[in-house]
Structure formats: C-alpha cells, structure tokens
Design a protein around this motif. Structure first.
Motif, PDB file in Angstrom:
ATOM      1  N   VAL A 108       0.839  -1.201   0.000  1.00 47.10           N
ATOM      2  CA  VAL A 108       0.000   0.000   0.000  1.00 47.10           C
ATOM      3  C   VAL A 108       0.874   1.250   0.000  1.00 47.10           C
ATOM      4  O   VAL A 108       0.573   2.230  -0.701  1.00 47.10           O
ATOM      5  CB  VAL A 108      -0.960   0.003   1.218  1.00 47.10           C
ATOM      6  CG1 VAL A 108      -1.629   1.367   1.382  1.00 47.10           C
ATOM      7  CG2 VAL A 108      -2.027  -1.079   1.041  1.00 47.10           C
ATOM      8  N   GLN A 109       1.959   1.209   0.754  1.00 48.34           N
ATOM      9  CA  GLN A 109       2.873   2.355   0.754  1.00 48.34           C
ATOM     10  C   GLN A 109       3.447   2.584  -0.647  1.00 48.34           C
ATOM     11  O   GLN A 109       3.595   3.726  -1.087  1.00 48.34           O
ATOM     12  CB  GLN A 109       4.002   2.132   1.754  1.00 48.34           C
ATOM     13  CG  GLN A 109       4.864   3.370   1.977  1.00 48.34           C
ATOM     14  CD  GLN A 109       5.834   3.180   3.114  1.00 48.34           C
ATOM     15  OE1 GLN A 109       6.602   2.222   3.134  1.00 48.34           O
ATOM     16  NE2 GLN A 109       5.803   4.086   4.076  1.00 48.34           N
ATOM     17  N   TRP A 110       3.758   1.506  -1.346  1.00 54.55           N
ATOM     18  CA  TRP A 110       4.217   1.643  -2.733  1.00 54.55           C
ATOM     19  C   TRP A 110       3.132   2.282  -3.588  1.00 54.55           C
ATOM     20  O   TRP A 110       3.401   3.191  -4.382  1.00 54.55           O
ATOM     21  CB  TRP A 110       4.599   0.275  -3.316  1.00 54.55           C
ATOM     22  CG  TRP A 110       4.794   0.338  -4.791  1.00 54.55           C
ATOM     23  CD1 TRP A 110       5.893   0.785  -5.466  1.00 54.55           C
ATOM     24  CD2 TRP A 110       3.828  -0.006  -5.792  1.00 54.55           C
ATOM     25  NE1 TRP A 110       5.689   0.737  -6.829  1.00 54.55           N
ATOM     26  CE2 TRP A 110       4.418   0.252  -7.061  1.00 54.55           C
ATOM     27  CE3 TRP A 110       2.530  -0.510  -5.756  1.00 54.55           C
ATOM     28  CZ2 TRP A 110       3.745   0.025  -8.266  1.00 54.55           C
ATOM     29  CZ3 TRP A 110       1.858  -0.743  -6.954  1.00 54.55           C
ATOM     30  CH2 TRP A 110       2.463  -0.474  -8.179  1.00 54.55           C
ATOM     31  N   LEU A 111       1.894   1.813  -3.425  1.00 49.49           N
ATOM     32  CA  LEU A 111       0.789   2.293  -4.256  1.00 49.49           C
ATOM     33  C   LEU A 111       0.529   3.779  -4.072  1.00 49.49           C
ATOM     34  O   LEU A 111       0.184   4.475  -5.031  1.00 49.49           O
ATOM     35  CB  LEU A 111      -0.478   1.491  -3.927  1.00 49.49           C
ATOM     36  CG  LEU A 111      -1.719   1.764  -4.789  1.00 49.49           C
ATOM     37  CD1 LEU A 111      -1.462   1.437  -6.251  1.00 49.49           C
ATOM     38  CD2 LEU A 111      -2.908   0.965  -4.267  1.00 49.49           C
ATOM     39  N   THR A 134       3.615   5.730  -5.990  1.00 52.77           N
ATOM     40  CA  THR A 134       3.989   5.494  -7.381  1.00 52.77           C
ATOM     41  C   THR A 134       3.097   6.306  -8.316  1.00 52.77           C
ATOM     42  O   THR A 134       2.004   6.741  -7.929  1.00 52.77           O
ATOM     43  CB  THR A 134       3.844   4.005  -7.728  1.00 52.77           C
ATOM     44  OG1 THR A 134       4.253   3.781  -9.088  1.00 52.77           O
ATOM     45  CG2 THR A 134       2.392   3.537  -7.596  1.00 52.77           C
ATOM     46  N   ASN A 135       3.569   6.500  -9.544  1.00 56.70           N
ATOM     47  CA  ASN A 135       2.710   7.150 -10.540  1.00 56.70           C
ATOM     48  C   ASN A 135       2.024   6.118 -11.434  1.00 56.70           C
ATOM     49  O   ASN A 135       1.319   6.477 -12.372  1.00 56.70           O
ATOM     50  CB  ASN A 135       3.504   8.147 -11.388  1.00 56.70           C
ATOM     51  CG  ASN A 135       4.643   7.488 -12.157  1.00 56.70           C
ATOM     52  OD1 ASN A 135       4.820   6.259 -12.114  1.00 56.70           O
ATOM     53  ND2 ASN A 135       5.418   8.286 -12.867  1.00 56.70           N
ATOM     54  N   TRP A 136       2.232   4.833 -11.109  1.00 59.89           N
ATOM     55  CA  TRP A 136       1.568   3.758 -11.858  1.00 59.89           C
ATOM     56  C   TRP A 136       0.079   3.759 -11.546  1.00 59.89           C
ATOM     57  O   TRP A 136      -0.340   3.959 -10.402  1.00 59.89           O
ATOM     58  CB  TRP A 136       2.159   2.410 -11.490  1.00 59.89           C
ATOM     59  CG  TRP A 136       1.458   1.243 -12.131  1.00 59.89           C
ATOM     60  CD1 TRP A 136       1.678   0.734 -13.365  1.00 59.89           C
ATOM     61  CD2 TRP A 136       0.410   0.444 -11.543  1.00 59.89           C
ATOM     62  NE1 TRP A 136       0.838  -0.332 -13.597  1.00 59.89           N
ATOM     63  CE2 TRP A 136       0.047  -0.533 -12.503  1.00 59.89           C
ATOM     64  CE3 TRP A 136      -0.248   0.466 -10.313  1.00 59.89           C
ATOM     65  CZ2 TRP A 136      -0.934  -1.480 -12.262  1.00 59.89           C
ATOM     66  CZ3 TRP A 136      -1.245  -0.472 -10.077  1.00 59.89           C
ATOM     67  CH2 TRP A 136      -1.581  -1.433 -11.041  1.00 59.89           C
ATOM     68  N   LYS A 137      -0.751   3.517 -12.564  1.00 56.65           N
ATOM     69  CA  LYS A 137      -2.196   3.457 -12.390  1.00 56.65           C
ATOM     70  C   LYS A 137      -2.727   2.106 -12.851  1.00 56.65           C
ATOM     71  O   LYS A 137      -2.353   1.624 -13.921  1.00 56.65           O
ATOM     72  CB  LYS A 137      -2.886   4.565 -13.197  1.00 56.65           C
ATOM     73  CG  LYS A 137      -2.747   5.960 -12.637  1.00 56.65           C
ATOM     74  CD  LYS A 137      -3.607   6.934 -13.450  1.00 56.65           C
ATOM     75  CE  LYS A 137      -3.543   8.335 -12.886  1.00 56.65           C
ATOM     76  NZ  LYS A 137      -4.425   9.270 -13.634  1.00 56.65           N
ATOM     77  N   PRO A 138      -3.613   1.492 -12.067  1.00 54.24           N
ATOM     78  CA  PRO A 138      -4.238   0.238 -12.505  1.00 54.24           C
ATOM     79  C   PRO A 138      -5.268   0.504 -13.601  1.00 54.24           C
ATOM     80  O   PRO A 138      -5.753   1.636 -13.755  1.00 54.24           O
ATOM     81  CB  PRO A 138      -4.906  -0.286 -11.236  1.00 54.24           C
ATOM     82  CG  PRO A 138      -5.215   0.963 -10.456  1.00 54.24           C
ATOM     83  CD  PRO A 138      -4.093   1.918 -10.750  1.00 54.24           C
TER      84      PRO A 138
END
Length: 337
Positions: free
Chosen positions: A315-318, A321-325
């Motif tokens: 969750v901390q990564w999420l 990050t600028n990555w989007k699902p």
C-alpha cells in the motif's frame, strides 16, 4: 533524603526498564496489540453486534473517527470525521431496529471518513481509497444457546481494524505523494447504504480515485490458499492485484468464484462508478458467517496481524507510485440499464 533518593532512583530505573521493554517490542508485536485493542472494542458484547443504522453502529463510527482524529488526519466530511446519511429501510428491518431505538421520522447511518493529503505537486490530486464496513447484524430475535449478539468479529470488525491500522502506519510514515482517503462504511449489511452516501457526497472527486481496496473478513485463514496468503475479489478483472503482488502483497485470485464475492461487498458500488475497486479477504467459508458464533474467540490473531502487516509495504508503494491500474478487457462491471 535517602528515602527520597531511593524513590527517585527506583522510579527512574522503572521508567528506563519500561522504555527498554517498549523498544524491545517488534513491530509485529506492537501491531498485534493495536489489532487486539481495536477488535476487543468493535466485536465486544457492549456494542450489541453493531447493527445497521443503530446507535451501536454510530458508536463504532465514533470510535473510528476518534482514531483518525488522534492520528492528525484531516476530516473527510464537511469538517467532520463522521458522515451521516438517511436510510430508507424495509419494514422488517425497521421492526428489528426499533427494538433498540426510540421511534424516529427517518433512520440514519454513519460513515467514518478521514484524509491523509498527498504532497507531490502532480500526484496529490490522485487518491487511493482504503475501506471496510463498520456494521453487522445486531441482535437476534431468538437467542442461540443463550447468545443473541451477532458480534461480527470476522465480519467485519477484522476489516475495520485493518483500515485503522493501515491509517496508523501511513500517518506515522513519510508523507505520501498521493492522497489517501480512509472510509469506514455503515449499513453495508442492509444494502450498502454507507457506501452509497459516500458516493453521493464524496470528499474528493470520484474521478480522482485511482484505486480502492476494501478489507473484509481477514480474521481467519482460508485453507483453500497457501498459508499466509490473502485473496482479492475480481483478481482477474484488473491489473491492480497482480501489480500489488509484484510489490510484495501476498495476494492471489479468489478461490471461491462461485460465491461471486466481487459483487457482495462495498467495493462493487465503487466499481460500477468506474473505480478500480476490489476486496482483500481470507474468508474460508467458515460456518460462523452471519451467526452469533462469529466471536473474538474464533479470530486467529497471528494470521490477522500478519495479513495487515503484509499489506503495509504494497500500500505504501501504491500511494507513492505514478503507476495506475486499469480494467482488463471485459473486467469492468457495467450498470444495469
């Protein structure tokens, strides 16, 4: 003077010993203490099963709100940590609730909502939503072996506790790049009224919500998956689950597809609005589901603590990050016309 010195020295020694003991605690031990404290309150007999749209649900929401406020999070509903909404209930549900409430013109539910603001100039407008539901079934009309309280320890005091402890973890860490919203919904058991109220009056634009993780029934392991594993409803529907797994989440595909759990929790209403929304769980179809036997004594605290801890890093990564699902082809649920 000598006695005073001895008392002072003794107090100092005791303080030093206490500090050493606290410092010696592992993060896992400290987390388990928080988990047990939350569960001991939320699933206690004193809350009479946290019935939907009752005073007891309201108390559970107030408890969550006090945790959010104590962490220094921002209130998520017009300056308040509580979001109140009217509930239109079927007559049979009203009859049950009136056993606990004085007569009223309408019934109400309460959400507890808080915000951890993002700090990145570009990413702070993107939101990660962490949710669970506060309520359960309240009181049974007919006691079972003398017990009439649906404590709802696994369903869903366990999920509520997960969100509260993720809030503690994130609030005490480095400020996130993305904004995090914590929402604990009321009256899920009678039709998701709390989640509907949240969608009708969101603290942030719905289109800003990048992903939602709902936590439900993580208090016991599921023998259908490897030990130490959680499963994600609708795992195959989007790229969220696989990507979180790449970053350390112990998440696998829901082993009970026939149960259609993706559509049976508050995440589904959010998903219908286009939000990538899934539920994290380890419900193994145990026989205490929606029974008065869903008690604290049935909770596997070692499993539950490890489950929450396993989601902290991912969750901390999420949130940084600028990555989007994205939805996979055919994965996005569609509203009925």
């Amino acid at each position: 003077m000598l006695m005073s010195f001895r008392m002072t020295f003794g107090a100092a020694a005791l303080l030093t010993l206490s500090t050493c003991l606290l410092d010696a605690q592992t993060p896992q031990t400290a987390l388990e203490q928080e988990v047990r404290a939350d569960m001991n309150f939320l699933a206690s007999d004193a809350l009479d099963g946290r019935g939907s749209a009752t005073r007891d649900e309201h108390i559970a929401a107030q408890y969550a709100a006090s945790v959010f406020q104590g962490l220094g999070l921002q209130p998520g509903s017009n300056g308040s940590y509580l979001q109140k909404a009217p509930v239109e209930l079927p007559e049979r549900a009203k009859t049950r609730i009136e056993q606990k409430l004085a007569p009223a013109d309408r019934f109400e539910t309460w959400n507890a909502v808080a915000i951890l603001p993002g700090t990145d100039a570009k990413l702070k407008s993107e939101v990660i939503l962490l949710t669970a539901h506060l309520d359960h079934l309240g009181l049974a009309k007919t006691p079972v072996n003398g017990d009439a309280i649906y404590n709802g320890a696994d369903d869903d005091a366990s999920g509520t506790t997960a969100v509260l402890n993720l809030a503690r973890y994130l609030a005490h860490g480095k400020p996130p790049k993305r904004t995090v919203v914590f929402a604990l919904f009321g009256t899920e058991e009678l039709g998701g009224f709390g989640a509907r109220a949240f969608l009708a009056h969101p603290p942030v634009p719905i289109t800003d919500i990048v992903a939602n993780l709902e936590f439900e029934m993580i208090g016991r392991p599921d023998s259908a998956v490897p030990e130490g594993t959680l499963w994600l409803t609708g795992f195959e529907r989007s790229s969220l689950g696989p990507e979180l797994a790449k970053h350390g989440a112990h998440l696998v595909q829901d082993p009970h597809p026939k149960e259609q759990f993706f559509m049976r929790s508050d995440n589904y209403g959010l998903a219908l609005e286009g939000i990538i929304a899934h539920t994290v769980s380890s419900f193994g179809l145990h026989t205490d589901y929606h029974q008065v036997t869903d008690e604290l004594t049935t909770i596997d605290f070692k499993h539950m603590t490890a489950a929450i801890a396993s989601m902290e890093g991912p969750v901390q990564w999420l949130i940084n990050t600028n990555w989007k699902p994205a939805w996979n082809p055919g994965g996005k649920p569609e509203k009925k016309q």
